[in-house]
Design a protein around this motif. Structure first.
Motif, PDB file in Angstrom:
ATOM      1  N   VAL A  10       0.845  -1.191   0.000  1.00  0.00           N
ATOM      2  CA  VAL A  10       0.000   0.000   0.000  1.00  0.00           C
ATOM      3  C   VAL A  10       0.883   1.245   0.000  1.00  0.00           C
ATOM      4  O   VAL A  10       0.625   2.201  -0.711  1.00  0.00           O
ATOM      5  N   ASP A  11       1.954   1.237   0.795  1.00  0.00           N
ATOM      6  CA  ASP A  11       2.865   2.380   0.840  1.00  0.00           C
ATOM      7  C   ASP A  11       3.473   2.626  -0.537  1.00  0.00           C
ATOM      8  O   ASP A  11       3.603   3.761  -0.961  1.00  0.00           O
ATOM      9  N   LEU A  12       3.851   1.556  -1.228  1.00  0.00           N
ATOM     10  CA  LEU A  12       4.446   1.730  -2.551  1.00  0.00           C
ATOM     11  C   LEU A  12       3.439   2.308  -3.534  1.00  0.00           C
ATOM     12  O   LEU A  12       3.790   3.132  -4.365  1.00  0.00           O
ATOM     13  N   ARG A  13       2.194   1.876  -3.446  1.00  0.00           N
ATOM     14  CA  ARG A  13       1.166   2.431  -4.327  1.00  0.00           C
ATOM     15  C   ARG A  13       0.995   3.919  -4.079  1.00  0.00           C
ATOM     16  O   ARG A  13       0.904   4.706  -5.008  1.00  0.00           O
ATOM     17  N   GLY A  14       0.960   4.309  -2.817  1.00  0.00           N
ATOM     18  CA  GLY A  14       0.826   5.729  -2.480  1.00  0.00           C
ATOM     19  C   GLY A  14       2.008   6.532  -2.998  1.00  0.00           C
ATOM     20  O   GLY A  14       1.845   7.631  -3.509  1.00  0.00           O
ATOM     21  N   THR A  15       3.191   5.956  -2.881  1.00  0.00           N
ATOM     22  CA  THR A  15       4.393   6.631  -3.380  1.00  0.00           C
ATOM     23  C   THR A  15       4.326   6.787  -4.887  1.00  0.00           C
ATOM     24  O   THR A  15       4.647   7.854  -5.424  1.00  0.00           O
ATOM     25  N   SER A  18       1.947   9.512  -5.783  1.00  0.00           N
ATOM     26  CA  SER A  18       2.525  10.819  -5.463  1.00  0.00           C
ATOM     27  C   SER A  18       3.554  11.227  -6.509  1.00  0.00           C
ATOM     28  O   SER A  18       3.588  12.383  -6.936  1.00  0.00           O
ATOM     29  N   VAL A  19       4.393  10.289  -6.924  1.00  0.00           N
ATOM     30  CA  VAL A  19       5.425  10.593  -7.924  1.00  0.00           C
ATOM     31  C   VAL A  19       4.778  10.970  -9.251  1.00  0.00           C
ATOM     32  O   VAL A  19       5.196  11.938  -9.900  1.00  0.00           O
TER      33      VAL A  19
END
Length: 40
Positions: A10-15, A18-19
């Motif tokens: 989930v953190d990677l998806r959010g990152t 954002s990118v």
């Protein structure tokens, strides 16, 4: 262990989102400046 990897995913998806958002904003600013330069 599976809980940790789910949170990490989930953190990677959010990152990634954002990118992409920051990249789109930067490209939009470049296009705006270019169009102002061309319209001059």
């Amino acid at each position: 262990m599976s809980k940790k990897s789910e949170e990490h995913e989930v953190d990677l998806r959010g990152t990634l989102i954002s990118v992409f958002f920051v990249g789109i904003v930067i490209v939009a600013m470049w296009v705006a400046v270019y169009l102002m330069y061309v319209a001059r």
